[in-house]
Motif scaffolding. Structure first.
Motif, PDB file in Angstrom:
ATOM      1  N   UNK A   1      43.496   5.258 -23.163  1.00  0.00           N
ATOM      2  CA  UNK A   1      42.294   4.723 -22.544  1.00  0.00           C
ATOM      3  C   UNK A   1      42.681   3.672 -21.511  1.00  0.00           C
ATOM      4  N   UNK A   2      42.223   3.883 -20.262  1.00  0.00           N
ATOM      5  CA  UNK A   2      42.505   2.953 -19.173  1.00  0.00           C
ATOM      6  C   UNK A   2      41.390   1.932 -19.002  1.00  0.00           C
TER       7      UNK A   2
ATOM      8  N   UNK B   1      37.371   5.794 -18.911  1.00  0.00           N
ATOM      9  CA  UNK B   1      38.411   6.430 -18.111  1.00  0.00           C
ATOM     10  C   UNK B   1      39.714   6.438 -18.893  1.00  0.00           C
ATOM     11  N   UNK B   2      40.509   7.500 -18.703  1.00  0.00           N
ATOM     12  CA  UNK B   2      41.776   7.578 -19.421  1.00  0.00           C
ATOM     13  C   UNK B   2      42.734   8.565 -18.792  1.00  0.00           C
ATOM     14  N   UNK B   3      43.899   8.669 -19.388  1.00  0.00           N
ATOM     15  CA  UNK B   3      44.910   9.660 -19.008  1.00  0.00           C
ATOM     16  C   UNK B   3      45.237  10.529 -20.204  1.00  0.00           C
ATOM     17  N   UNK B   4      45.425  11.814 -19.968  1.00  0.00           N
ATOM     18  CA  UNK B   4      45.887  12.707 -21.038  1.00  0.00           C
ATOM     19  C   UNK B   4      47.384  12.516 -21.197  1.00  0.00           C
ATOM     20  N   UNK B   5      47.806  12.104 -22.400  1.00  0.00           N
ATOM     21  CA  UNK B   5      49.208  11.810 -22.669  1.00  0.00           C
ATOM     22  C   UNK B   5      49.929  12.987 -23.316  1.00  0.00           C
ATOM     23  N   UNK B   6      49.203  13.769 -24.116  1.00  0.00           N
ATOM     24  CA  UNK B   6      49.868  14.825 -24.883  1.00  0.00           C
ATOM     25  C   UNK B   6      48.875  15.938 -25.200  1.00  0.00           C
TER      26      UNK B   6
ATOM     27  N   UNK C   1      36.540  10.494 -18.879  1.00  0.00           N
ATOM     28  CA  UNK C   1      37.029  11.205 -17.693  1.00  0.00           C
ATOM     29  C   UNK C   1      38.514  10.885 -17.542  1.00  0.00           C
ATOM     30  N   UNK C   2      39.328  11.938 -17.545  1.00  0.00           N
ATOM     31  CA  UNK C   2      40.775  11.743 -17.578  1.00  0.00           C
ATOM     32  C   UNK C   2      41.484  12.525 -16.480  1.00  0.00           C
ATOM     33  N   UNK C   3      42.633  12.024 -16.115  1.00  0.00           N
ATOM     34  CA  UNK C   3      43.587  12.772 -15.299  1.00  0.00           C
ATOM     35  C   UNK C   3      44.773  13.114 -16.196  1.00  0.00           C
ATOM     36  N   UNK C   4      45.447  14.233 -15.864  1.00  0.00           N
ATOM     37  CA  UNK C   4      46.623  14.623 -16.634  1.00  0.00           C
ATOM     38  C   UNK C   4      47.861  13.961 -16.046  1.00  0.00           C
ATOM     39  N   UNK C   5      48.792  13.569 -16.899  1.00  0.00           N
ATOM     40  CA  UNK C   5      50.033  12.961 -16.432  1.00  0.00           C
ATOM     41  C   UNK C   5      50.829  13.955 -15.585  1.00  0.00           C
ATOM     42  N   UNK C   6      51.569  13.437 -14.640  1.00  0.00           N
ATOM     43  CA  UNK C   6      52.373  14.279 -13.761  1.00  0.00           C
ATOM     44  C   UNK C   6      53.403  15.101 -14.490  1.00  0.00           C
TER      45      UNK C   6
END
Length: 299
Positions: free
Chosen positions: A48-49, A55-60, A24-29
């Protein structure tokens, strides 16, 4: 880590990654700042957080092979459009708009007419005849009698397919036959964010086999044609294409001009009346859009 977005709901993106886990990820601002929105089907790189909670963030977002506007998905091989032959009666104007949209986006299309069990063979043949020149394949099936479902599975094998159509045509039932886990997976995520699980409200991707993915998209009741030049519309009515350049006038709109080959083929029954009428309606809508745009530019 690289993965593919398989669902996007309420600002959360669910990414199936190369370690065979769902994150489950959020996109970077920075994506919002650049006006870029992640799409279902995007190949992405994530940070990966929390490995235990996935949990993680989409980086690219990796380069897209293609991008559909409606439904909003990326990296697809073909579109499968589901319309009922009855209950509800098929809205052929809506179907023709979807075909124009897919032709404009250069996506191969399969038309599947559902509820084969409640119409006559004559009605089934009528619809087949109208659209056999307009799609890569036209097919009929019945969820109730489970006829044609195995053939549909064969058409999906090895492809990334977007499945679309209006509400009430049996699309969700078909997805559950093709991929029985779909309802439970949809329900789990819907429960997590407090949404109902019985209606498809978001685009989602299912891994249904080796190199085979299926996008299920929300039902729709209307479809706006993109602002393509009205003079180019005839390119996206594929049964018109064999007669290109055979009209009396160069740049013939196939509406008002005399000695028009399209109108001649219409009279001969080679082009369907409903398809031609929908062509005129869409042409006039595009013309009106151009007039309004020109008027705004003059102000």
């Amino acid at each position: 880590m690289q993965g593919k977005i398989i669902k996007g709901i309420a600002g959360f993106y669910y990414v199936w990654c190369e370690d065979d886990c769902l994150y489950e990820c959020k996109a970077k601002g920075i994506f919002r700042k650049d006006g870029v929105k992640p799409l279902v089907g995007d190949d992405v790189e994530i940070h990966v957080l929390n490995e235990d909670r996935h949990l993680g963030n989409i980086e690219n977002i990796l380069p897209r092979r293609n991008e559909l506007i409606r439904p909003a998905v990326a990296n697809v091989d073909q579109a499968m459009i589901i319309f009922a032959m009855a209950e509800p009666m098929p809205n052929l104007n809506l179907l023709d708009r979807f075909l124009v949209m897919m032709e404009w986006q250069r996506v191969e299309t399969i038309i599947c007419f559902s509820k084969q069990d409640i119409v006559s063979e004559e009605e089934e043949q009528r619809l087949q005849t109208i659209y056999e020149k307009c799609a890569n394949r036209v097919f009929s099936f019945s969820n109730k009698e489970n006829t044609g479902v195995e053939q549909i599975k064969e058409m999906l094998a090895g492809k990334t397919t977007v499945l679309a159509g209006p509400s009430g045509v049996g699309k969700s039932s078909l997805v559950n036959r093709i991929y029985p886990k779909a309802e439970s997976e949809t329900g789990e995520i819907s429960e997590k964010i407090g949404r109902g699980k019985h209606t498809t409200r978001h685009s989602e991707l299912f891994h249904i086999g080796r190199n085979s993915f299926l996008f299920d998209t929300p039902g729709f009741s209307s479809l706006k044609i993109p602002e393509i030049p009205k003079e180019e519309l005839h390119h996206y009515f594929t049964e018109f294409v064999p007669y290109e350049g055979q009209c009396r006038y160069l740049g013939c709109s196939h509406i008002h001009e005399p000695d028009c080959m399209i109108k001649e083929k219409l009279e001969q029954g080679e082009i369907c009346q409903s398809r031609y009428e929908n062509y005129i309606q869409i042409f006039e809508e595009l013309a009106e859009t151009e007039r309004r745009k020109n008027w705004r530019n003059r102000k």
